[in-house]
Scaffold this motif. Structure first.
Motif, short mmCIF file in Angstrom:
data_model
loop_
_atom_site.label_atom_id
_atom_site.label_comp_id
_atom_site.label_asym_id
_atom_site.label_seq_id
_atom_site.Cartn_x
_atom_site.Cartn_y
_atom_site.Cartn_z
N GLY A 141 -19.98 9.78 17.75
CA GLY A 141 -20.86 10.30 16.69
C GLY A 141 -20.35 10.36 15.54
N VAL A 142 -19.16 11.09 15.54
CA VAL A 142 -18.46 11.45 14.21
C VAL A 142 -18.00 10.33 13.48
CG1 VAL A 142 -16.55 12.60 13.20
CG2 VAL A 142 -17.76 13.85 14.99
N LEU A 143 -17.45 9.22 14.28
CA LEU A 143 -17.00 7.63 13.42
C LEU A 143 -18.25 7.31 13.06
CD1 LEU A 143 -14.27 6.37 16.13
CD2 LEU A 143 -14.03 7.25 13.74
N TYR A 144 -19.41 7.46 13.55
CA TYR A 144 -20.71 6.75 13.41
C TYR A 144 -21.15 7.35 11.96
CZ TYR A 144 -25.58 5.50 13.26
OH TYR A 144 -26.84 4.74 12.79
N LEU A 145 -21.07 8.52 11.86
CA LEU A 145 -21.43 9.48 10.61
C LEU A 145 -20.54 8.80 9.45
CD1 LEU A 145 -21.91 12.94 11.81
CD2 LEU A 145 -23.78 11.17 11.33
N LEU A 146 -19.09 8.77 9.77
CA LEU A 146 -18.28 8.19 8.73
C LEU A 146 -18.66 6.88 7.97
CD1 LEU A 146 -15.07 9.95 9.91
CD2 LEU A 146 -16.05 10.44 7.70
N VAL A 194 -14.06 17.84 15.51
CA VAL A 194 -13.39 17.05 16.83
C VAL A 194 -12.26 17.84 17.35
CG1 VAL A 194 -12.64 14.84 17.26
CG2 VAL A 194 -14.66 15.16 15.61
N MET A 195 -11.03 18.32 16.72
CA MET A 195 -9.99 18.91 17.03
C MET A 195 -10.45 20.03 17.86
SD MET A 195 -7.72 18.31 13.72
CE MET A 195 -6.33 19.10 14.25
N ILE A 196 -11.39 21.02 17.33
CA ILE A 196 -11.50 22.26 17.96
C ILE A 196 -12.66 22.22 19.23
CG2 ILE A 196 -12.77 24.63 17.82
CD1 ILE A 196 -12.27 24.39 14.73
N ILE A 279 -26.12 17.06 8.81
CA ILE A 279 -24.76 16.85 9.30
C ILE A 279 -23.95 18.08 9.27
CG2 ILE A 279 -22.59 15.65 8.76
CD1 ILE A 279 -24.42 13.05 7.95
N SER A 280 -24.01 18.48 7.98
CA SER A 280 -23.19 19.98 8.12
C SER A 280 -23.84 21.06 9.00
CB SER A 280 -23.12 20.24 6.45
OG SER A 280 -24.59 20.59 6.22
#
Length: 465
Positions: A141-146, A194-196, A279-280
């Motif tokens: 999902g995060v890649l999709y947002l970017l 994503v890291m957390i 998003i935020s």
């Protein structure tokens, strides 16, 4: 529907495991989502006009309908009947396509955002269907947002280029440069959750923040602040609205657009505000989670809508407070301040994650946040407590003369860090240069005994050193 625990589990059908339910629900939820977002766009314009009027001690629109609530409808009717003027030398296909390229990405970007926990819906066959409140909660999902957020830039660039107008072209160029500059910091700020959490699925990130104290903004407020600032630049809102600055560019990339095409660009801006707010909120401010949502899942969308309204009010507040900054300062802020700080935030999160895994104590996140808060408070106090005479105020002419990066004067910690980083960067190049020199030496040494038809040939001296 309000108490899922009171329903017999045998009567519950998972919509994800039923093909018909999956297709029908995806289409129905998409239509509901588009209608809500488009309605939200219309009333976001009214919210902005009302909030700015309140900030400036004015009344704002209050004549069309009760309390001015029909003002968005009046604006839509006006734009529908407004004359649509097209430049004679415009590139017609691209000119028509640009508004679509601007508005479609900001609409589809919310497809991977969960608007609430799964809910149970009764149907006529006597079963209860458990359906998700998201179109597609994919595992990237995060890649999709970017990827999707960067597509809107094409609409602005092509709109400026196809209009055959110098002001519009400059606006498109500004938009492309601004998006490229700030999307680097945006990507790094999105990497922190994503890291957390250890997942790129937006649903997992939201579920990792069930309580207010679990919000990721408290674990890395620096990354959250960078994300908010870069999202301001992403949608071109003040003080980052340089692509459409009316003082220099009359209206930027939208100069030659009128009527409904102009309305589509405006819709893209306000829908983009809603999208980046979602998003935020999902990444750093708990998403749809709040205390009552655990017991009443239907409150999830209402909680998210409430947070979005607060975020939109913050957008308007910033526009009514901060002036537009100069374009070179805008670019310098993105490259020289936000990008290094985003790298620091990623490194800070990586260290915190490793220490938390080694020690088995997640309190290390709170400790790191406390340290960061102390640094911010101390730095802000030192900054605000410093006195400055009129003779010490820098002017544009003296900015470069007082810049240690330009003059090379070693009088600040920034100069020391710059030279230290430069020295570290130079080490690999020196190693490569030394390796090439050694290889050249070996090659020249092997050429000393070369013969042809048993006739000795004079060795050739190597060129260079």
């Amino acid at each position: 529907m309000f108490d899922p625990n009171a329903i017999d589990p045998a009567a519950v059908v998972q919509c994800s495991e039923n093909a018909t339910c999956g297709v029908v629900w995806s289409i129905a939820f998409t239509l509901i989502l588009v209608i809500i977002i488009l309605t939200g766009f219309a009333y976001t314009t009214l919210l902005e006009r009302k909030v700015i009027a309140w900030l400036q001690q004015r009344v704002g629109p209050n004549r069309t309908g009760p309390a001015g609530l029909l003002q968005p409808l009046a604006d839509a009717v006006k734009l529908i009947f407004k004359e649509d003027i097209i430049p004679e030398e415009a590139d017609k296909p691209v000119y028509y396509l640009a508004p679509i390229l601007k508005v479609v990405p900001v609409l589809i970007v919310v497809a991977v955002i969960p608007f609430g926990p799964d809910i149970l819906i009764p149907w006529f066959d006597g079963n209860w269907y458990q359906v998700p409140l998201s179109v597609a909660d994919v595992n990237v999902g995060v890649l999709y947002l970017l990827g999707v957020t960067s597509l809107a830039t094409y609409g602005m660039v092509l709109a400026g280029w196809s209009s055959n107008n110098k002001y519009a072209t400059l606006g498109g160029l500004r938009a492309s440069a601004q998006m490229i500059s700030y999307e680097l910091s945006l990507g790094l700020a999105m990497a922190v959750p994503v890291m957390i959490v250890g997942s790129m699925r937006i649903g997992d990130i939201v579920n990792a923040q069930p309580n207010v104290w679990d919000w990721l903004v408290f674990q890395n407020p620096l990354a959250a602040g960078i994300l908010v600032i870069t999202l301001f630049a992403e949608v071109g809102r003040a003080p980052f609205d340089l692509p459409e600055a009316e003082q220099e560019l009359t209206a930027g990339y939208m100069t030659e657009y009128s009527g409904m095409k102009f309305a589509i660009f405006m819709m893209a801006e306000y829908v983009g505000m809603i999208a980046v707010s979602i998003i935020s909120i999902s990444l750093y401010f708990g998403g749809y989670n709040l205390f009552p949502v655990d017991n009443v899942p239907l409150l999830g969308p209402l909680v998210l809508i409430g947070k979005v309204v607060l975020a939109l009010a913050f957008f308007v507040w910033v526009r009514g407070t901060l002036p537009r900054i100069r374009y070179d300062r805008l670019m310098a802020f993105g490259w020289k301040i936000l990008l290094p700080l985003s790298l620091v935030s990623v490194a800070w999160t990586a260290i915190s994650v490793v220490l938390g895994d080694v020690s088995g104590n997640p309190a290390v996140y709170g400790i790191s946040s406390l340290i960061f808060f102390i640094i911010v408070v101390a730095g802000g106090y030192l900054f605000l407590s410093g006195s400055q005479d009129d003779s010490e105020i820098a002017t544009p002419e003296t900015d470069l003369m007082n810049d240690p990066v330009v003059t090379g004067e070693p009088r600040s910690i920034g100069w020391i860090l710059l030279n230290l980083i430069g020295g570290l960067v130079a080490v690999p190049f020196l190693l490569v240069k030394g390796l090439l020199g050694a290889l050249e030496g070996l090659g020249s040494a092997g050429a000393d005994t070369v013969t042809s038809d048993e006739v000795a040939i004079e060795p050739v001296e190597p060129a260079g050193d």
